[in-house]
Design an enzyme around this catalytic site. Structure first.
Site, PDB file in Angstrom:
ATOM      1  N   LYS A   1      -1.319   4.309   0.175  1.00 54.15           N
ATOM      2  CA  LYS A   1      -1.733   3.563   1.376  1.00 54.15           C
ATOM      3  C   LYS A   1      -0.521   2.894   2.027  1.00 54.15           C
ATOM      4  CE  LYS A   1      -2.836  -0.437  -1.542  1.00 54.15           C
ATOM      5  NZ  LYS A   1      -3.915  -1.176  -2.222  1.00 54.15           N
TER       6      LYS A   1
ATOM      7  N   ARG B   1     -14.070  -8.796  -2.733  1.00 52.45           N
ATOM      8  CA  ARG B   1     -13.325  -8.259  -1.601  1.00 52.45           C
ATOM      9  C   ARG B   1     -14.023  -7.016  -1.071  1.00 52.45           C
ATOM     10  NH1 ARG B   1      -7.199  -5.791  -1.972  1.00 52.45           N
ATOM     11  NH2 ARG B   1      -8.340  -4.137  -3.052  1.00 52.45           N
TER      12      ARG B   1
ATOM     13  N   TYR C   1      19.681 -20.625  14.333  1.00 51.48           N
ATOM     14  CA  TYR C   1      18.714 -21.332  15.183  1.00 51.48           C
ATOM     15  C   TYR C   1      18.468 -22.756  14.706  1.00 51.48           C
ATOM     16  CZ  TYR C   1      17.384 -17.303  17.997  1.00 51.48           C
ATOM     17  OH  TYR C   1      17.387 -16.259  18.888  1.00 51.48           O
TER      18      TYR C   1
ATOM     19  N   MET D   1      15.560 -12.701  14.215  1.00 48.42           N
ATOM     20  CA  MET D   1      14.796 -11.460  14.337  1.00 48.42           C
ATOM     21  C   MET D   1      15.612 -10.249  13.877  1.00 48.42           C
ATOM     22  SD  MET D   1      13.119  -9.701  17.722  1.00 48.42           S
ATOM     23  CE  MET D   1      12.032 -11.058  18.116  1.00 48.42           C
TER      24      MET D   1
HETATM   25  C1  LIG Z   1      -3.652  -1.113  -3.601  1.00 43.79           C
HETATM   26  C2  LIG Z   1      -4.690  -0.704  -4.562  1.00 43.79           C
HETATM   27  C3  LIG Z   1      -4.343  -0.084  -5.773  1.00 43.79           C
HETATM   28  C4  LIG Z   1      -2.922   0.023  -6.256  1.00 43.79           C
HETATM   29  O1  LIG Z   1      -2.543  -1.228  -6.791  1.00 43.79           O
HETATM   30  P1  LIG Z   1      -1.089  -1.495  -7.410  1.00 43.79           P
HETATM   31  O2  LIG Z   1      -1.171  -2.904  -7.861  1.00 43.79           O
HETATM   32  O3  LIG Z   1      -0.123  -1.292  -6.312  1.00 43.79           O
HETATM   33  O4  LIG Z   1      -0.898  -0.529  -8.510  1.00 43.79           O
HETATM   34  C5  LIG Z   1      -5.374   0.416  -6.568  1.00 43.79           C
HETATM   35  N1  LIG Z   1      -6.665   0.269  -6.192  1.00 43.79           N
HETATM   36  C6  LIG Z   1      -7.032  -0.357  -5.061  1.00 43.79           C
HETATM   37  C7  LIG Z   1      -8.469  -0.502  -4.733  1.00 43.79           C
HETATM   38  C8  LIG Z   1      -6.061  -0.887  -4.211  1.00 43.79           C
HETATM   39  O5  LIG Z   1      -6.421  -1.529  -3.099  1.00 43.79           O
END
Ligand SMILES: *Cc1c(COP(=O)(O)O)cnc(C)c1O
Length: 377
Positions: free
Chosen positions: A51, A150, A272, A320
């Site tokens: 992802k 979640r 800054y 930035m």
């Molecule tokens: C992001 C995610 C993972 C991977 O988690 P890591 O801690 O990066 O290994 C696995 N399952 C779900 C549902 C996630 O959102």
């Protein structure tokens, strides 16, 4: 000593691209990390979580390398990511959408051969309805909430979900899953609580395979492995446990170019708001990466970059497009316009910079900007 002060590897920036630094991504290390996790999780199989563009490292390149290593299960978070990635993977690979589908995306998902995770009875019912319309049995994964609040089917909806998959007949559940909230902390009680809840679910949904462990979960032991592990961060060299030595191979190194150097006297304001004032004469270098390149603004007057083994503290605010570092520790003239300094590499890990920034390795990785020259090893 001289060799340590002037390391060969950080001498030149890849200028043809107009880039500000070199971001190198070691696909061989990702493959070794995958092989290590797969061995730990065996006999469970091991998927890859790719992802957010494979945590910022390029989902296509990473997935292709992992496919060659034997990985056939790929998880993304959003349907749009799956749509982009699916055509680049072999037909025998499966792509799963962790967040499930937004209403209206079901037809496109079915047509693309992408497998959604159903996190609610609504998502499951819409998917079943799509199967009915298409006169097909569509594959799906069920995610349950085991205590993270979640994503996932709530305890009070389980009976209805079971009823739906038994009665309506247009979905095929490939496996059931849940996500650990505290797997990076092996001492957290939440791990056992979630495992107990997962076992209760497995008792209700008998005969279904289980997918449970993220990176940290793999290291919690086989009770957490199910039939398919789902690591992300550990593939990319991040530490699976927050307070133990990191067993994974580093994947990312980042060297960024010097834009300018100067000498200032005591009392000079740096950056800054003049937030940093020098207490003595100092030599400074301005480096071509700022918060737009993924260096969090919380690194202002905290953290450092490296030249060889020499630590060069960040002074003043992160801008930035640049940061300013104190280079007084280096012999005069060592750094010039175009010299490269290390942000991630042998002297500074992802966890080091994340700690200094008050964040986690995940956020550092997924924020890496697009102005670096990316090189895959
Ligand atoms: C992001 C995610 C993972 C991977 O988690 P890591 O801690 O990066 O290994 C696995 N399952 C779900 C549902 C996630 O959102």
């Amino acid at each position: 000593m001289e060799a340590d002060v002037l390391p060969e590897r950080v001498r030149t920036v890849q200028t043809v691209t107009g880039a500000t630094g070199n971001l190198s991504i070691d696909l061989g290390a990702i493959r070794r990390n995958y092989a290590k996790l797969r061995k730990l999780a065996a006999p469970a199989r091991t998927a890859a979580v790719v992802k957010a563009d494979a945590y910022g490292l390029g989902d296509r390149a990473v997935s292709a390398a992992l496919y060659d290593e034997g990985c056939r299960h790929f998880f993304v978070a959003q349907f749009v990511e799956a749509q982009r990635l699916r055509p680049h993977l072999g037909r025998d690979a499966q792509v799963f959408v962790l967040n499930g589908l937004q209403p209206g995306n079901e037809r496109a998902c079915a047509a693309a051969g992408i497998i959604p995770v159903a996190n609610s009875i609504e998502q499951l019912a819409a998917w079943n309805e799509t199967g009915e319309t298409l006169d097909r049995v569509l594959p799906v994964v069920l995610q349950f909430d085991t205590g993270m609040s979640r994503l996932g089917i709530a305890p009070q909806d389980r009976a209805d979900v079971l009823e739906l998959i038994r009665q309506r007949g247009h979905v095929e559940v490939l496996f059931i899953m849940s996500h650990l909230a505290s797997a990076d902390d092996p001492d957290s009680e939440q791990n056992e609580d979630q495992l107990d809840e997962m076992r209760a679910i497995a008792g209700e949904f008998t005969g279904f395979d289980i997918c449970f462990a993220n990176s940290g979960g793999i290291f919690l032991g086989e009770d957490f492995h199910g039939v398919l592990a789902r690591p992300g961060i550990a593939l990319y060299g991040g530490a699976p446990n927050s307070d133990r030595p990191n067993p994974m191979d580093p994947v990312v190194s980042l060297d960024v170019a010097v834009v300018q150097t100067r000498t200032v006297s005591a009392g000079a304001k740096v950056g800054y708001s003049g937030a940093h004032v020098t207490s003595a004469p100092r030599r400074l270098a301005t480096i071509a990466a700022g918060y737009a390149d993924g260096l969090p603004r919380s690194l202002s007057d905290r953290g450092a970059v490296y030249y060889g083994a020499t630590r060069l503290p960040i002074v003043g605010r992160v801008s930035m497009d640049s940061i300013t570092v104190d280079i007084t520790a280096l012999p005069e003239g060592t750094l010039q316009l175009g010299s490269l300094v290390e942000i991630l590499g042998p002297h500074q890990t992802l966890e080091d910079i994340a700690r200094d920034a008050g964040t986690i390795a995940y956020e550092i990785l997924t924020s890496l900007g697009s102005r670096y020259h990316r090189q895959y090893l």
